[in-house]
Write a protein that holds these residues in place. Structure first.
Motif, PDB file in Angstrom:
ATOM      1  N   ASP A   1      66.992  41.113  36.968  1.00  0.00           N
ATOM      2  CA  ASP A   1      66.130  41.285  35.980  1.00  0.00           C
ATOM      3  C   ASP A   1      65.071  40.195  35.789  1.00  0.00           C
ATOM      4  O   ASP A   1      63.778  40.054  35.689  1.00  0.00           O
ATOM      5  N   ASP A   2      65.804  39.005  35.701  1.00  0.00           N
ATOM      6  CA  ASP A   2      65.048  37.723  35.269  1.00  0.00           C
ATOM      7  C   ASP A   2      64.208  37.272  36.559  1.00  0.00           C
ATOM      8  O   ASP A   2      63.291  36.686  36.533  1.00  0.00           O
TER       9      ASP A   2
ATOM     10  N   VAL B   1      62.900  39.596  38.643  1.00  0.00           N
ATOM     11  CA  VAL B   1      61.525  40.276  38.788  1.00  0.00           C
ATOM     12  C   VAL B   1      60.726  39.822  37.710  1.00  0.00           C
ATOM     13  O   VAL B   1      59.525  40.090  38.074  1.00  0.00           O
ATOM     14  N   GLU B   2      61.141  39.567  36.521  1.00  0.00           N
ATOM     15  CA  GLU B   2      60.142  39.180  35.313  1.00  0.00           C
ATOM     16  C   GLU B   2      59.567  37.717  36.022  1.00  0.00           C
ATOM     17  O   GLU B   2      58.404  37.688  35.594  1.00  0.00           O
TER      18      GLU B   2
ATOM     19  N   THR C   1      58.664  46.521  40.644  1.00  0.00           N
ATOM     20  CA  THR C   1      59.490  47.612  39.896  1.00  0.00           C
ATOM     21  C   THR C   1      60.749  47.525  40.340  1.00  0.00           C
ATOM     22  O   THR C   1      61.149  47.319  41.466  1.00  0.00           O
TER      23      THR C   1
END
Length: 387
Positions: free
Chosen positions: A265-266, A268-269, A279
């Motif tokens: 998630d980090d 992707v951010e 996404t």
């Protein structure tokens, strides 16, 4: 001091052999000087010298020295000179040749010694009753010396084989260490490639964006510079951690933990902040995986998105999906970029690194352009070892 002395002495065989002959001289001189004119004549001294002086070179030229001693003994027998203490040189020669030369030479010296025993028994006056006993006693001495030499020869051969085996094992151990070091350096090279390629790509994209927006949108330019700063710090931290394992006798402190699935998630951010539309979705229940497998999943996703950022073109978007099914996790990274039209300089190691990482855990990676445009990376990694 003692080891150096013995090492020095080992290289000077004549000196050691002369020292070993010295006790024989202690037995010779009293006999020559104390038993009257019959044994103190010049010929007895000459025979004694001819028997003992070659012994100084007995280990340097064992067969030649034995031949000389045997010839002198034969002349002594022909001249009716009685047996002298110096005749022990024959036994010393038998031992030296048997212990240091081929087996056939040892047998030959033993037979010559036995022949000399027979000749001495028949030539020199001995009572008839004692002649047989004298012959058997001298035969036993010759056989005992020969067996002792044979034993030392076998022992030396065994010690040489042990030393050779130890040296061979040491070479094999060194080779295994070198192979392990090469494998570890290859792993670190892949890690560095992932770190540098991903973070530098983000920095380049952000720097380009900041250069375009610095005159029109100061806020976005400032955000891009902040992203460059944080990405650079992250890259430096990971590089220090990876290069720290190559330092010897260096206390590098505690290293940061390896990234895993939780850090996706980090990732992707971070890529979204750099301008890439990403996404992510997860199918199934996440399975418990080892840190190594999680690192492999993270690096495959990171490499695939980095390639999208580098080769996908403008306004490219990507989708990451993890699918947990049974004992396998499937990683699928799809983008709508240039695909087959992307320029490949042939110098990248990303796809090779992904395949090698997956192969470590029995997985596979398929990477190819999609029909109609875009690129797709599909990897399957077992979540646990096969029973």
């Amino acid at each position: 001091m003692a080891p150096r002395f013995w090492e020095w002495l080992r290289g000077r065989k004549p000196l050691v052999d002369a020292f070993l002959v010295a006790p024989v001289l202690v037995l010779v001189f009293p006999v020559l000087l104390g038993n009257g004119p019959d044994l103190s004549g010049n010929r007895y001294v000459a025979v004694t010298a001819a028997l003992l002086v070659p012994m100084v070179l007995r280990r340097t030229f064992p067969r030649t020295v034995f031949a000389v001693v045997a010839a002198v003994s034969f002349v002594q027998w022909a001249l009716h000179i009685p047996v002298l203490p110096a005749n022990i040189a024959i036994l010393m020669g038998i031992y030296t040749v048997t212990a240091g030369c081929a087996f056939r030479w040892g047998v030959a010296t033993a037979l010559i010694g036995e022949l000399g025993t027979l000749m001495a028994t028949l030539r020199y006056p001995v009572d008839a009753n004692d002649r047989k006993f004298t012959f058997l006693a001298m035969t036993a001495v010759v056989a005992g010396v020969w067996i002792l030499g044979l034993h030392m020869r076998t022992r030396r051969a065994y010690l040489r084989s042990v030393e050779e085996r130890a040296e061979r094992l040491e070479r094999e151990r060194d080779a295994e260490v070198q192979m392990a070091m090469a494998a570890e350096r290859g792993r670190i090279a892949r890690e560095l490639h992932d770190v540098i390629a991903h973070n530098v790509s983000v920095i380049v994209v952000q720097a380009d964006g900041a250069s375009y927006a610095i005159n029109t949108d100061v806020v976005r330019a400032r955000q891009a510079l902040e992203t460059i700063s944080s990405t650079g710090r992250l890259a430096l931290g990971e590089m220090r951690r990876l290069l720290g394992v190559l330092r010897e006798d260096d206390d590098a402190g505690e290293y940061a933990p390896q990234p895993g699935v939780a850090q996706l998630d980090d990732l992707v951010e971070q890529l979204r902040a750099s301008g890439l539309s990403v996404t992510m979705g997860v199918d199934g229940s996440p399975a418990a995986m080892s840190e190594g497998r999680q690192l492999t999943v993270f690096r495959i996703v990171q490499e695939a998105l980095t390639n999208t950022l580098k080769h996908g073109g403008l306004r490219v978007s990507a989708h990451v999906r993890l699918c947990y099914a049974g004992d396998t996790v499937e990683i699928r990274v799809v983008d709508d970029g240039r695909g087959a039209a992307a320029v490949n300089d042939g110098r990248g190691h990303g796809l090779v690194g992904m395949r090698e990482r997956a192969a470590v855990y029995g997985g596979s990676v398929r990477a190819a352009p999609r029909p109609g445009g875009g690129f797709e990376v599909v990897a399957r990694i077992p979540v646990r070892e096969a029973a």
